[in-house]
Design a protein around this motif. Structure first.
Motif, short mmCIF file in Angstrom:
data_model
loop_
_atom_site.label_atom_id
_atom_site.label_comp_id
_atom_site.label_asym_id
_atom_site.label_seq_id
_atom_site.Cartn_x
_atom_site.Cartn_y
_atom_site.Cartn_z
N SER A 287 0.81 -1.21 0.00
CA SER A 287 0.00 0.00 0.00
C SER A 287 0.85 1.26 0.00
O SER A 287 0.33 2.35 -0.26
CB SER A 287 -0.92 0.00 1.23
OG SER A 287 -0.17 -0.02 2.43
N GLU A 288 2.13 1.17 0.30
CA GLU A 288 3.04 2.31 0.28
C GLU A 288 3.82 2.42 -1.03
O GLU A 288 4.63 3.32 -1.20
CB GLU A 288 4.02 2.23 1.45
CG GLU A 288 3.36 2.22 2.81
CD GLU A 288 4.39 2.03 3.93
OE1 GLU A 288 5.29 2.87 4.04
OE2 GLU A 288 4.29 1.03 4.65
N GLY A 289 3.57 1.48 -1.95
CA GLY A 289 4.27 1.51 -3.22
C GLY A 289 5.62 0.84 -3.20
O GLY A 289 6.41 1.01 -4.13
N ARG A 290 5.92 0.04 -2.17
CA ARG A 290 7.16 -0.73 -2.14
C ARG A 290 6.97 -2.00 -2.96
O ARG A 290 5.90 -2.62 -2.94
CB ARG A 290 7.52 -1.15 -0.71
CG ARG A 290 7.69 -0.03 0.28
CD ARG A 290 7.90 -0.66 1.67
NE ARG A 290 7.71 0.31 2.73
CZ ARG A 290 8.64 0.63 3.63
NH1 ARG A 290 9.82 0.04 3.57
NH2 ARG A 290 8.40 1.53 4.56
N PHE A 291 8.01 -2.42 -3.64
CA PHE A 291 7.96 -3.69 -4.36
C PHE A 291 8.18 -4.83 -3.38
O PHE A 291 9.14 -4.83 -2.60
CB PHE A 291 9.03 -3.72 -5.45
CG PHE A 291 8.69 -2.87 -6.64
CD1 PHE A 291 7.89 -3.36 -7.66
CD2 PHE A 291 9.16 -1.57 -6.73
CE1 PHE A 291 7.56 -2.58 -8.75
CE2 PHE A 291 8.85 -0.77 -7.81
CZ PHE A 291 8.04 -1.27 -8.83
N MET B 108 -4.94 -0.97 -8.06
CA MET B 108 -4.07 -1.19 -9.20
C MET B 108 -3.23 0.04 -9.53
O MET B 108 -2.15 -0.07 -10.11
CB MET B 108 -4.88 -1.61 -10.43
CG MET B 108 -5.54 -2.98 -10.34
SD MET B 108 -4.43 -4.33 -9.81
CE MET B 108 -3.09 -4.17 -10.98
N GLU B 109 -3.72 1.21 -9.15
CA GLU B 109 -2.94 2.43 -9.38
C GLU B 109 -1.62 2.40 -8.61
O GLU B 109 -0.65 3.06 -8.99
CB GLU B 109 -3.75 3.66 -9.00
CG GLU B 109 -4.88 3.97 -9.96
CD GLU B 109 -5.67 5.20 -9.57
OE1 GLU B 109 -5.37 5.76 -8.49
OE2 GLU B 109 -6.57 5.60 -10.32
N LEU B 110 -1.59 1.64 -7.52
CA LEU B 110 -0.35 1.53 -6.74
C LEU B 110 0.77 0.92 -7.58
O LEU B 110 1.94 1.31 -7.45
CB LEU B 110 -0.60 0.68 -5.49
CG LEU B 110 -1.55 1.25 -4.45
CD1 LEU B 110 -1.90 0.19 -3.41
CD2 LEU B 110 -0.93 2.47 -3.77
N ALA C 97 4.18 2.86 -8.66
CA ALA C 97 5.49 2.33 -8.28
C ALA C 97 6.41 2.22 -9.49
O ALA C 97 7.55 2.69 -9.47
CB ALA C 97 5.33 0.96 -7.61
N PHE C 98 5.92 1.59 -10.56
CA PHE C 98 6.74 1.48 -11.77
C PHE C 98 7.02 2.86 -12.37
O PHE C 98 8.13 3.13 -12.87
CB PHE C 98 6.04 0.60 -12.81
CG PHE C 98 6.30 -0.87 -12.64
CD1 PHE C 98 7.59 -1.38 -12.68
CD2 PHE C 98 5.25 -1.76 -12.46
CE1 PHE C 98 7.84 -2.73 -12.54
CE2 PHE C 98 5.48 -3.13 -12.31
CZ PHE C 98 6.78 -3.61 -12.37
N GLY C 99 6.03 3.75 -12.33
CA GLY C 99 6.22 5.09 -12.86
C GLY C 99 7.31 5.86 -12.12
O GLY C 99 8.11 6.58 -12.73
N ASN D 242 2.15 10.57 -13.65
CA ASN D 242 0.78 10.63 -14.13
C ASN D 242 0.22 9.22 -14.20
O ASN D 242 0.40 8.51 -15.19
CB ASN D 242 0.75 11.28 -15.52
CG ASN D 242 -0.68 11.57 -15.98
OD1 ASN D 242 -1.63 10.89 -15.60
ND2 ASN D 242 -0.82 12.59 -16.80
N VAL D 243 -0.45 8.78 -13.13
CA VAL D 243 -0.90 7.40 -13.03
C VAL D 243 -1.99 7.09 -14.05
O VAL D 243 -2.01 6.02 -14.65
CB VAL D 243 -1.42 7.10 -11.60
CG1 VAL D 243 -1.98 5.69 -11.52
CG2 VAL D 243 -0.31 7.29 -10.60
N GLU D 244 -2.91 8.04 -14.30
CA GLU D 244 -4.01 7.77 -15.22
C GLU D 244 -3.48 7.47 -16.61
O GLU D 244 -3.88 6.50 -17.25
CB GLU D 244 -4.93 8.99 -15.27
CG GLU D 244 -6.14 8.77 -16.18
CD GLU D 244 -7.06 9.97 -16.22
OE1 GLU D 244 -8.05 9.91 -16.97
OE2 GLU D 244 -6.78 10.94 -15.51
#
Length: 280
Positions: free
Chosen positions: A77-81, A169-171, A175-177, A223-225
């Protein structure tokens, strides 16, 4: 002056050393309680991660026309892999990549992962530990994908689940972005002679991303969208696992009830601001 292939091998050696030293920062197995608590704060009880893909372009024809390497990533939930499986050709189907990954083996074969206690929902149902996955994945007892259909074709529970699922899924996209935004070399088209080294470079950058989060470093905005739309994959069309369906339905009903209760409270506060709402 080093040629391209020699430079790739030297860079690969450095990246492999970083992976060996920082590999423990993929904390899926070692820090599962923190992961579950984190998702609980965003209305996903007993969730243990969000699973998605990214594509990394390569020059040459070794991977076919417009070929790319696929990277499967699980984030918290924090964007860690939490887990990264890199180096799959884009010609492979997503479900094939999943079933050949170490993550799948740890959950479905050795049972070392996602073997924690079930969570009791307020309506009497219970759900096991699970992760959310893109629609390109199969629905499994531990991998919950969205309901297929347009907004008007879904009932309220299915729509509530898809809404929360989309936010989850935006997480992955974020993260990749952020990894791409910080390490610009990942967005370049790599030469085909570096195809063996490139996956280690990607994994290295994901580990360094985790390290910077742990050090409370500021993260770049993305820009996640746009990113999510760009990376869209075709939905899975195979068989639906019945245990997975039951878990998803139970969670969807729970999320819909939560959404209904929140809406009711919001209406009361809007029209009757002096009312005191008590809960047991």
């Amino acid at each position: 002056m080093l040629d391209s292939a020699t430079s790739c091998r030297a860079f690969y050696t450095v990246c492999k050393a970083i992976v060996d030293k920082l590999g423990h920062m993929f904390e899926f197995k070692s820090d599962i309680n923190r992961i579950v608590v984190g998702f609980g704060w965003i209305s996903l009880p007993n969730c243990c991660g969000v699973l998605g893909f990214d594509r990394f372009q390569m020059d040459g024809k070794i991977l076919g026309e417009n070929g790319s390497l696929m990277v499967q990533g699980l984030v918290d939930s924090e964007g860690r892999f939490l887990d990264v499986s890199a180096g799959w050709p884009s010609t492979m189907r997503p479900e094939t990549i999943l079933r050949q990954s170490r993550l799948f083996a740890g959950v479905d074969e050795s049972r070392e992962l996602l073997n924690g206690p079930c969570f009791e929902l307020g309506d009497g149902n219970s759900i096991p530990q699970y992760i959310l996955g893109e629609s390109c994945f199969p629905l499994l007892p531990w991998l919950l994908t969205p309901y297929v259909g347009h907004r008007n074709g879904l009932n309220s529970s299915e729509w509530a689940f898809n809404s929360v699922h989309r936010q989850g899924m935006e997480l992955v996209g974020t993260a990749f972005g952020r990894v791409r935004a910080r390490w610009k070399l990942l967005s370049k088209n790599w030469k085909e002679e570096c195809i063996e080294a490139f996956p280690f470079v990607i994994v290295t950058c994901c580990l360094l991303h985790n390290f910077l989060i742990k050090c409370s470093e500021a993260l770049p905005d993305v820009n996640v969208e746009y990113y999510s739309r760009e990376q869209e994959l075709l939905p899975f069309e195979g068989e639906v696992d019945e245990n997975g369906r039951r878990t998803r339905d139970a969670l969807a009903l729970h999320l819909n009830q939560d959404a209904s209760e929140f809406t009711a409270v919001a209406v009361v506060l809007l029209y009757c601001p002096n009312v005191i709402i008590c809960s047991n």
